[in-house]
Write a protein that holds these residues in place. Sequence first.
Motif, short mmCIF file in Angstrom:
data_model
loop_
_atom_site.label_atom_id
_atom_site.label_comp_id
_atom_site.label_asym_id
_atom_site.label_seq_id
_atom_site.Cartn_x
_atom_site.Cartn_y
_atom_site.Cartn_z
N GLN A 139 4.53 -10.09 -6.16
CA GLN A 139 5.43 -11.15 -5.71
C GLN A 139 4.66 -12.21 -4.93
OE1 GLN A 139 8.53 -9.23 -3.52
NE2 GLN A 139 9.47 -8.33 -5.33
N GLY A 140 4.98 -13.47 -5.24
CA GLY A 140 4.39 -14.57 -4.49
C GLY A 140 2.90 -14.74 -4.73
N GLY A 141 2.36 -14.10 -5.76
CA GLY A 141 0.94 -14.22 -6.03
C GLY A 141 0.06 -13.57 -4.99
N LEU A 142 0.57 -12.57 -4.28
CA LEU A 142 -0.20 -11.91 -3.24
C LEU A 142 -1.36 -11.11 -3.83
CD1 LEU A 142 2.64 -10.55 -0.93
CD2 LEU A 142 1.28 -12.60 -0.61
N GLY A 143 -2.46 -11.10 -3.12
CA GLY A 143 -3.59 -10.28 -3.52
C GLY A 143 -3.40 -8.85 -3.06
N LEU A 144 -4.32 -7.99 -3.50
CA LEU A 144 -4.21 -6.58 -3.14
C LEU A 144 -4.33 -6.36 -1.64
CD1 LEU A 144 -3.97 -3.66 -4.08
CD2 LEU A 144 -6.46 -3.64 -4.43
N ALA A 145 -5.22 -7.09 -0.99
CA ALA A 145 -5.42 -6.91 0.45
C ALA A 145 -4.15 -7.24 1.23
CB ALA A 145 -6.57 -7.79 0.93
N ASP A 146 -3.49 -8.35 0.87
CA ASP A 146 -2.25 -8.73 1.56
C ASP A 146 -1.16 -7.69 1.32
OD1 ASP A 146 -3.31 -11.08 2.59
OD2 ASP A 146 -2.80 -12.22 0.79
N SER A 147 -1.07 -7.20 0.10
CA SER A 147 -0.05 -6.21 -0.22
C SER A 147 -0.29 -4.90 0.53
CB SER A 147 -0.02 -5.94 -1.73
OG SER A 147 0.33 -7.11 -2.44
N GLY B 293 0.83 1.70 -0.95
CA GLY B 293 -0.46 1.43 -1.57
C GLY B 293 -0.41 1.52 -3.08
N LEU B 294 0.27 2.55 -3.59
CA LEU B 294 0.41 2.69 -5.04
C LEU B 294 1.20 1.54 -5.64
CD1 LEU B 294 1.11 6.52 -5.35
CD2 LEU B 294 -0.99 5.32 -5.93
N ARG B 295 2.24 1.12 -4.91
CA ARG B 295 3.04 -0.01 -5.40
C ARG B 295 2.21 -1.29 -5.46
NH1 ARG B 295 8.82 -2.09 -2.83
NH2 ARG B 295 9.33 -3.56 -4.51
N ALA B 296 1.41 -1.51 -4.42
CA ALA B 296 0.58 -2.72 -4.39
C ALA B 296 -0.43 -2.71 -5.53
CB ALA B 296 -0.14 -2.81 -3.03
N ILE B 297 -1.07 -1.57 -5.75
CA ILE B 297 -2.05 -1.49 -6.83
C ILE B 297 -1.38 -1.69 -8.19
CG2 ILE B 297 -3.66 0.08 -8.00
CD1 ILE B 297 -4.18 1.35 -5.24
N TRP B 298 -0.21 -1.07 -8.37
CA TRP B 298 0.52 -1.20 -9.62
C TRP B 298 0.89 -2.67 -9.89
CZ3 TRP B 298 2.12 1.83 -13.68
CH2 TRP B 298 3.13 1.31 -14.49
N GLN B 299 1.42 -3.35 -8.87
CA GLN B 299 1.85 -4.73 -9.05
C GLN B 299 0.68 -5.64 -9.39
OE1 GLN B 299 3.94 -5.41 -5.34
NE2 GLN B 299 5.93 -5.13 -6.33
N VAL B 300 -0.45 -5.44 -8.71
CA VAL B 300 -1.61 -6.28 -8.97
C VAL B 300 -2.16 -6.02 -10.38
CG1 VAL B 300 -3.99 -6.74 -8.30
CG2 VAL B 300 -2.23 -6.54 -6.55
N ARG B 301 -2.24 -4.74 -10.76
CA ARG B 301 -2.77 -4.40 -12.08
C ARG B 301 -1.87 -4.89 -13.21
NH1 ARG B 301 -6.64 -0.37 -12.48
NH2 ARG B 301 -6.56 -0.91 -14.70
N MET B 302 -0.54 -4.87 -12.98
CA MET B 302 0.41 -5.27 -14.01
C MET B 302 0.75 -6.76 -13.94
SD MET B 302 0.67 -2.46 -15.56
CE MET B 302 1.89 -2.95 -16.77
N GLY B 303 0.22 -7.45 -12.93
CA GLY B 303 0.46 -8.88 -12.82
C GLY B 303 1.85 -9.26 -12.40
N VAL B 304 2.53 -8.38 -11.63
CA VAL B 304 3.89 -8.68 -11.19
C VAL B 304 3.97 -8.76 -9.67
CG1 VAL B 304 4.97 -7.66 -13.21
CG2 VAL B 304 4.48 -6.21 -11.24
#
Length: 231
Positions: free
Chosen positions: A181-189, A168-179
Amino acid sequence: MHIEESSILAFLATWPLPTLGVGVLFWALVQRPWLTLRRETLQHAWLGSLVFLTLLWSARATVGEGVVIQLMGASLAVTMFGLPLAMVTLAIVDVVSLLGLAYLSGRGWAQIDWVSLGPRFFWMALVPGALTAALQAALRRWVPRHPFVFILGHGYFSALVAAVVAGGLRAIWQVRMGVAQGGLGLADSLTGAVIIAFGEAFLTGMLVAIFVVYRPQWLVTFDEGEYLRGR
């Protein structure tokens, strides 16, 4: 050395991760974790775990709209060897598995995504490993010592919670930092993180149960005097 532009951007967005990873590795080495391997039976288990975890980090599957499913094995490593040795072990696995993935994909030495080593280690080893160690310490302090409790608590519960929180922390971090993968949204991650967590819990719990019964000497965190003899 040629590095893809996307990898450079990902590194710039996640630069604190390699820094924290190096700091944790330095701490782990200061603890002299190699002393744990003085026992010959544990040496065999450690060498086998290197191979197993490398294969685990090299295997991945993509489902749905690009959700990557990849088991980590960090909770298993911490349960078997303790946090310091687990961190050193997973750092080795990080490098070897990255080389293996590059070989399987036909990439040359200059095409290897070296900058991914830091984020991979941070999210797949450091965060779930530290969470597992903290949860297991709490279980040892507050829960009665019993082999069945050890298997459920250290094997299943700690692995599940650590994987959910780390994912969960990784997903939030990636979405917030714009990195992401594959343009996934937070829900998918987050969905992928939950799927991974159940896989982690099943794998870790199953192996911990087997080791408690047949190879308790492979589990540094399992004290036979406390859990089997009631001391």
